[in-house]
Structures are given as C-alpha cells and as structure tokens.
Design an enzyme around this catalytic site. Structure first.
Site: not given
Ligand code: PEP
Ligand code: MG
Length: 852
Positions: A424, A800
């Site tokens: 996080h 992403c």
């Molecule tokens: C991922 O899991 O790659 C993503 C972009 O979503 P998050 O980091 O919010 O879980």
C-alpha cells in the site's frame, strides 16, 4: 610492429579495435588521428595480455625499441568498457640509477629522488609483491629516503633493484595481466556487467615528465560541469606533477579558467590554456562525446595523454546529450539513447546531493524515488498536525492502510517496516510522487512508544529529523544537502525527441485530480487506471461509506449511496476536465469492504456514535466481516455481483459526468473497468447491469453517449479464459500486481520480508513485483492477450500494474504488441523514454545507455 595486432604502435592506421584492444587504446588512436599531441604509445591486445598472464611474454625488446632510450614509460589498463576497471597505472618505468643521476642534474636531486622512490615503491609492492609496510615511507624523503628504499628492496627481494627498462617493463606487464585474472577483480567487474571472459588490453606510453624547468605540470580538463551538464571548464592543474596528482592535491592545485577563488592556468600559461581548450573542443566534436582530457604541460607545451568520458550525474547526462545533439554532433535519436531511462525518475524529485555526507541509520526497499527530510511522526493525525504547523514530517508506520492516506498526503515522505514494491505505502507513495521506503525491517518500529531503533541501537524519537532516500532505500540522520528536481528545458527537449520515436502508448495510473495534473504535466496519453476506492477515504465520505456498509437492505444501501453519487460525479468531471479529452479508464470499486471499518476500539466507539448504534453491534458486524484471506475474499467484481448497488452508483456517476462534459463541449468516451474477474459469467452480469444503467441515464437525459467496458485481468483464470471473456468487452488490462501475487501464490504485502534473501540467493533474479516475471506471469500475459484478441479482433490490450513503468517490462509489453502501458504518474517520463529507446533500438540497432 605496425601490422602486429598483438603489440602495435598506435598510428592512425594501426589495427586497433575496442573489442580487441579496449576503450583506452581505441580512444588514443582516435586522438592520434585528430593529430593531437599524444605521446608515442604501444597497444597490447587482449590476447597478448592473456598470454602474458599465462607466462608467454611477447618480444618486449621490440616494444622497448619503439621509445627513445632515455624516456620513461608508463603502462595503463585498457578494458573494453572503462566501467569494468582494471589495475592501476604504473608510471616512470625506466627509472634507474643512471636516470636518477641525469634527472638530478636537470631537476635537482630531491625531485629526481621523489620520482625514483615512487617507482621503487610501486614496483616493490605490485610487481615484486614485497611487504607494502616496508616501502610505506614518504617518497619525498629525498636522496636518503631513496637509498633506504633501494636497500630495503635488495634485502627483501634478494637482488638489486632491476636497472634495465625492458626488464622493468616485463615485470609491470606481468603483474597487471595477472591482477586482471584475480578472483576479486573478476567478481568486481562481473558485478558491473562485464562478461566472464572480458579481456584486458594494456597501453605502454612514453612519459612526458611534467617536471622540469619552464612551466611543467599535469592536470585534467573538461568542458561541462559533471553535476549540471552545463558548459563550464572544470578540472585542476598542478605544476611539477604527474598522472592525476592534480585531482588528489589540496590547495596547491590551481583552477584552469580565471577564477575569483584563486590562481588559474589561464593566467599562468595562457597559450597552453588556449591550446588545451581547442583540443578539448575538437575531441568533443570528433569523439561525439563530452570528454575529460588528461594532459601534461612540458616547458609550456601541451601533451594529451588520454581522454575519458566525463563522469556525470543523471541530470548532467540529459543536458550533455541534448547539447551534443543541438550542436549537430549527434542526431536527436542518439541523444535519446544516451540517457539511462532508469535514472530519469531521479530528475523528477529532490535528491540527496552526491557530495553530501551520509549518516546512514538503516536501509529498506527504495519504493518511491526522491529524498525527503522531516521530523518523525508515528501516525497520520500527527502528520496532518505537523503539516498544519507548516513543518515537514516523515510518516513512520509499521505498514500503511487506507486510513493513513490523509497522513501520507500531509507528509514529506513515508517509511514503513513491512511491505514490498507493491504494498500500500509503495503504490500510494509513487502515485503521490512521495519519497517512500518500505520493508525497513532491520530497524525496530515501536510505534506505541514512538521510538525507532536502528540496528546499532541508536534511538530516534518523535520530532527527530531524518531524511529518507527513496531511490537508494537509505534512512539518513539529519538533513544532508539536497539537489532540486530538474524538469528543465533540456529534459523537455529530450522527451519531445523521445515521443517522436515511441510506438507504444503511455498512460498514467491516477486517482485524484492532483495525480491527473501530474499525469498531464508529464504528457501521459490518458489515465489507464483510476482506482476509485481512494476517493472514498475522504473524511466526509468515509462515514457515508460506513453507513452504507451497515445498511441492512439493498434499498438502504442504495439510499446511502445516492448521497455519494454527486461527489463521485464531481470526481469524474474533474478528471475528465484535467485530461482534456484524453481517455480516462475508471476501475470500479475493488477492495474488501472491511478496509473501510475502524480497526481500533476508539474508532469503533466513534462509529457507533455516528451511526447511533451500540458499540457491541458495530464490533459484531466488523468481526462478522473479517476474512482469513481478504485479498482472495469478497472484493473486486465479487462485490459487484453480491452488493451491486456500489457499481450501479459508480456507473451512473461516470455516465452523468460524461454528459456534463458534453454540455461543456468536450465529449468524452469513458472507459469502465471491472476488477478481479475470474469467470465469464461475472462479466456478463456486470455488463448487463451497466448497460441497463446507461440506458436509464440516456432515457433520463434524452442524450446518447458511448462508453467502453473492459476487464482487468488479475487472476490466472481470467488470462486462461480470455477467449470467452473478451467478446463482452472493448479492452483487457493486465493488473500485474495481483496477477503476480496469484501466479506465485506470494502475498504482495508480505513478500518484502524475504525478497532480498530470495534475490541474493538467486531464487528470483529480481523482485517479481518490481520487474515483470516474463517467464511465468509473462506467459499468462501473452496467452491472455492472444486468446483475447483471437476471439475479439481489435481488442485493446494494456498493462496497468506497477510494472507498467519499468523499462524491462515495457520491452516485454511492446514485443507482445500491447497497445499501451499505464504506470504511476511519476514513472511516465521513464516509460516514455524507455519505450522510445526500444523503438530506436529496433530501427537502428543502437544500444541505450545503462547506468553502471
Ligand atoms: C493490479 O493488481 O495490478 C492493480 C493495478 O490493481 P491494485 O494494485 O489496485 O490491486
Ligand atoms: Mg489489483
């Protein structure tokens, strides 16, 4: 001698190449071709040096005959890449009793003794391998010191100091050749990227003494400042000196150009200075590089001993490359290749000055680059209070949770004990451009007693000033000197050239208007991931969210969510406005709901008060929602399916925002993305609901609009089943954070604890949360993209996850034919440059620079 590749006199046509004789030999040949005053030099090839190490000496008498019998010689290393190092140069070969007598007449006994002593010292320790302590006396002790040293040599070596120049030369060549083969030298250069069989060349050069009557001395000169890259003559000159002594000297070394701080070569020997400047400019132009010139002045005449590429900071690398291109010396394409893409992120942030003293308290994982100084605070509230007082602070937490985000906004930097590159704190830190170190588990985080304890048991308390270097992962005491960010004209020019070459799209992951503005400033082509849950952590909204979670019925939830709808609509309108028509991809709500509930007793009491419920009800509800494995539990599309009101509200807010933009004359086609999909039926259900909401909004407003629906591929199953999912959607975007987590079965929040061990022991080559695992996760990406496109030609495919900003991962995505990558806003320039370099490399075969 001239046609013998193994030992060749350096002439304009001699058979010399970097791959066979090393960079220094090749550079010297170029200088000779430019007709620069380079002393006579013989180059020994890698093969020759290899044979010397194995005991086969070439014809050294022949080498020796190339030089004036009275000259002194030096030997320098010439490895293929100067960064791979090599044994130190040995100077003044040929010094013996007879030379000593001659030089005593011309230079005086003291200077001659100093020269001879230094050579005996170097020869005794490096060639004869005698005890260095015996020869550790000061070489300036004069003739008496010299006699002592020669006696010591004779006693220790059991023979007099060798007097013949060829014999001395053989000894020096043998010791340098063997030093290169030594285990530590091999490991050292391999750590810098040298191949196991990297060769060493050697150059034997006539010494220009730099000592004598008239103006004599040595120095180095370069035409650019190594920190800023701006044109500036820098370097030092020391009269009566040799080698690089001027650089190690103190106040006796003088400036080159006139300088208010002290005397200069320009004043001392104006003609020599002018000649040097001319030579340096010619080298820059013809060697197509900013060079540091090593020179000697002998009786007022300039001799060029060597040229090496100017060492440079990342910001200097950008300016030097741009200036070379603007001066027409290299094409813009090549300038783009001259800058290491990894180092660009350092330009976007403040940095600890490379010359500052570093009092290192401990280390963690540098998870978001840049350096920040501030007073330690141990919770988000204290960070906000500190910001309100206008005092910079570093938020120190064992780990961060969504409720710390406000504190992170208020802090100058974040330091956590736990976590890895995609935890996080790391993700939010990078999004905010906030320097961040995670996984600093060698320090003890006692947040209850507000103490941070270093491995050396130094105690740091709340209010103590520390600096975190989110690039290196170092935690430093106090406030070292900083360098400001450098988004200057040179940087903009380089990025413009890069964009002209790039052939894969670059978007940004942006959740807030501030992120979106950063994304725009860095010229992102759109938003590839807007994580909407972050919008709900705003103080005013958090309570409404909690109220929604506590509502017992669907209509109860819908009613509470109706209050959030206008706020969400405004969020999206703001993003659309900032992005000015560029695509914005909004991910529907993803995290488990319990993340929104207070974890502490006090928090639960406050919530009970706000909701007018008994504390026991609140506690019971929170306990009932607890999951053993929340990241694999009720989150993402699973919430969308089981608690559909949230997605319905979000879809409505997105469509209404798009309509509002149409009124202001800027049509947008919003992109809506469904997280954590693993089954076709999930997509079918959500698509049906979203289509229905779109129909309602169209009917209510009497206006048509388009939108694009997509699936975020974050589970291995979604990748495997892409063929049956893709016909429902316009795009697939790979969320490689979760996909890596689930492919490895490795918690992204806990991996930091042992990742460095794993990488050190070679279990993983790299942290797979940082650099895409192209073999495993990559196979899922390729397979998902192929199956998805197979069933739906024209499908847009992107990535992403945090990997989107990593040059190695971009290479993979480009080769796999992805349409774009999306990364943290502050990674956008790195991604733009890396993508351009890949395109240029594919077109021209040029290699991009890599930071040593
Ligand atoms: C991922 O899991 O790659 C993503 C972009 O979503 P998050 O980091 O919010 O879980
Ligand atoms: Mg995810």
């Amino acid at each position: 001698m001239q046609n013998n590749t193994d030992t060749t006199l350096i002439t304009p046509i001699a058979p010399i190449a970097t791959a066979t004789h090393g960079g220094r030999a090749k550079c010297l040949q170029r200088l000779v071709r430019l007709d620069l005053p380079v002393p006579r030099t013989v180059a020994l090839s890698f093969q020759a040096v290899k044979r010397i190490a194995a005991g086969q000496m070439p014809d050294i008498d022949e080498v020796d005959r190339q030089f004036d019998p009275g000259a002194l010689l030096c030997v320098r290393p010439s490895s293929e890449d100067p960064d791979w190092g090599g044994p130190g140069a040995v100077l003044n070969i040929g010094m013996n009793d007879q030379q000593y007598e001659c030089l005593s007449d011309s230079l005086g006994a003291r200077a001659a003794a100093a020269l001879y002593s230094r050579f005996v010292q170097a020869y005794a320790t490096h060639v004869a391998r005698l005890d260095p302590d015996v020869f550790d006396s000061d070489s300036d002790e004069g003739p008496k010191g010299l006699q002592r040293m020669l006696r010591a040599y004779e006693e220790e070596a059991d023979e007099p100091f060798p007097q013949s120049r060829p014999e001395q030369l053989k000894g020096v060549l043998r010791s340098m050749a063997r030093a290169w083969e030594g285990t530590s030298a091999r490991l050292l250069r391999q750590a810098k990227g040298a191949p196991a069989d990297a060769g060493l060349g050697l150059v034997v050069q006539e010494m220009i003494p730099g000592l004598g009557q008239g103006e004599c001395g040595s120095g180095v000169l370069q035409l650019a400042n190594p920190v800023t890259g701006l044109p500036q003559i820098t370097g030092r000159y020391l009269s009566q000196s040799q080698g690089r002594e001027a650089l190690g000297a103190g106040a006796e070394a003088i400036y080159l150009e006139k300088d208010p701080r002290g005397p200069s070569l320009e004043e001392l020997a104006p003609e020599a200075f002018e000649a040097l400047k001319r030579d340096a400019a010619l080298m820059r132009e013809r060697l197509r590089e900013e060079m540091q010139v090593e020179f000697v002045i002998q009786n007022g005449n300039v001799h060029i001993l060597d040229g090496v590429r100017v060492a440079r900071s990342p910001r200097a690398a950008v300016r030097i490359a741009v200036r070379l291109a603007e001066d027409g010396i290299i094409p813009p394409q090549e300038a783009v290749m001259r800058v290491d893409a990894h180092s660009v992120s350092e330009l976007l942030h403040r940095q600890v000055s490379p010359t500052a003293a570093r009092d290192v308290l401990g280390r963690g994982i540098g998870a978001s680059p840049g350096a920040a100084t501030g007073r330690i605070v141990f919770n988000a509230a204290a960070a906000q209070a500190s910001a309100a007082r206008g005092e910079a602070c570093i938020l120190v937490r064992r780990e961060t949770a969504p409720e710390d985000v406000r504190g992170m906004h208020a802090a100058a930097g974040v330091l956590t004990e736990k976590g890895g590159m995609t935890s996080h704190a790391a993700v939010i830190g990078r999004g905010l451009g906030l320097p961040c170190i995670v996984g600093a588990s060698e320090l003890t985080f006692n947040t209850r007693d507000k103490l941070l304890i270093t491995p050396e048991r130094r105690l740091l308390r709340e209010g103590d000033v520390i600096t975190i270097d989110g690039s290196s992962g170092e935690i430093l005491a106090g406030e070292p000197e900083m360098l400001e960010a450098a988004l200057d004209d040179a940087f903009q020019t380089l990025m413009g050239w890069a964009d002209a070459e790039r052939d894969i799209g670059i978007r940004a992951n942006a959740d807030t208007p501030a992120d979106a503005r950063t994304a725009r400033n860095f010229d992102a082509q759109g938003i590839g991931l807007c994580r909407t849950e972050h919008m709900f952590f705003d103080q005013g909204r958090l309570t409404v969210m909690r109220e929604m979670i506590f509502a017992e019925t669907s209509s109860g939830r819908a009613e509470v969510l109706a209050r959030l709808l206008p706020m969400q609509r405004d969020d999206f309108i703001q993003l659309f406005k900032i992005m000015e028509g560029r695509p914005v991809c909004i991910r529907l709500f993803d995290p488990p709901l319990h993340e929104f509930l207070p974890a502490t007793r006090t928090g639960q009491r406050e919530l009970a008060e706000a909701l007018d419920l008994p504390v026991s009800d609140v506690t019971r509800r929170i306990e009932a929602m607890a999951e053993y494995n929340p990241m694999l539990g009720l989150r993402g599309v699973r919430l969308g399916v089981t608690v559909p009101e949230i997605y319905e509200m979000q879809a409505r807010a997105i469509f209404e925002a798009a309509l509002a933009m149409r009124e202001s004359g800027e049509p947008v086609v919003p992109e809506i993305m469904i997280p954590l999909v693993s089954a076709r039926r999930e997509v079918e259900l959500i698509k049906a609901r979203i289509d229905a909401i779109a129909a309602t909004v169209r009917a209510k407003h009497g206006e048509e609009f388009d939108y694009r629906l997509g699936v975020m591929v974050e589970t291995p199953r979604a990748a495997l089943r892409a063929a049956e999912i893709s016909p429902y959607v316009s795009f697939l975007s790979f969320g490689t954070n979760d996909l890596t987590q689930m492919t490895y079965g490795l918690s992204r929040d806990d991996a930091g604890r042992f990742m460095s061990d794993y990488v050190r022991k070679g279990v993983f080559n790299e942290d797979p949360f940082h650099v895409l695992d192209v073999e495993g996760v990559g196979e899922l990406l390729k397979l998902g993209a192929d199956r998805g496109r197979g069933a739906h030609p024209g499908l847009t495919v992107s990535i992403c996850g945090e990997h989107g900003g990593n040059p190695e991962s971009i290479e993979f995505c480009r080769e796999a034919g992805f349409d774009y990558v999306s990364c943290s806003p502050f990674r956008v320039p790195v991604a733009r440059l890396a993508a351009a370099q890949l395109a240029i490399a594919a077109k021209t075969g040029l290699n991009a620079a890599k930071r040593p």
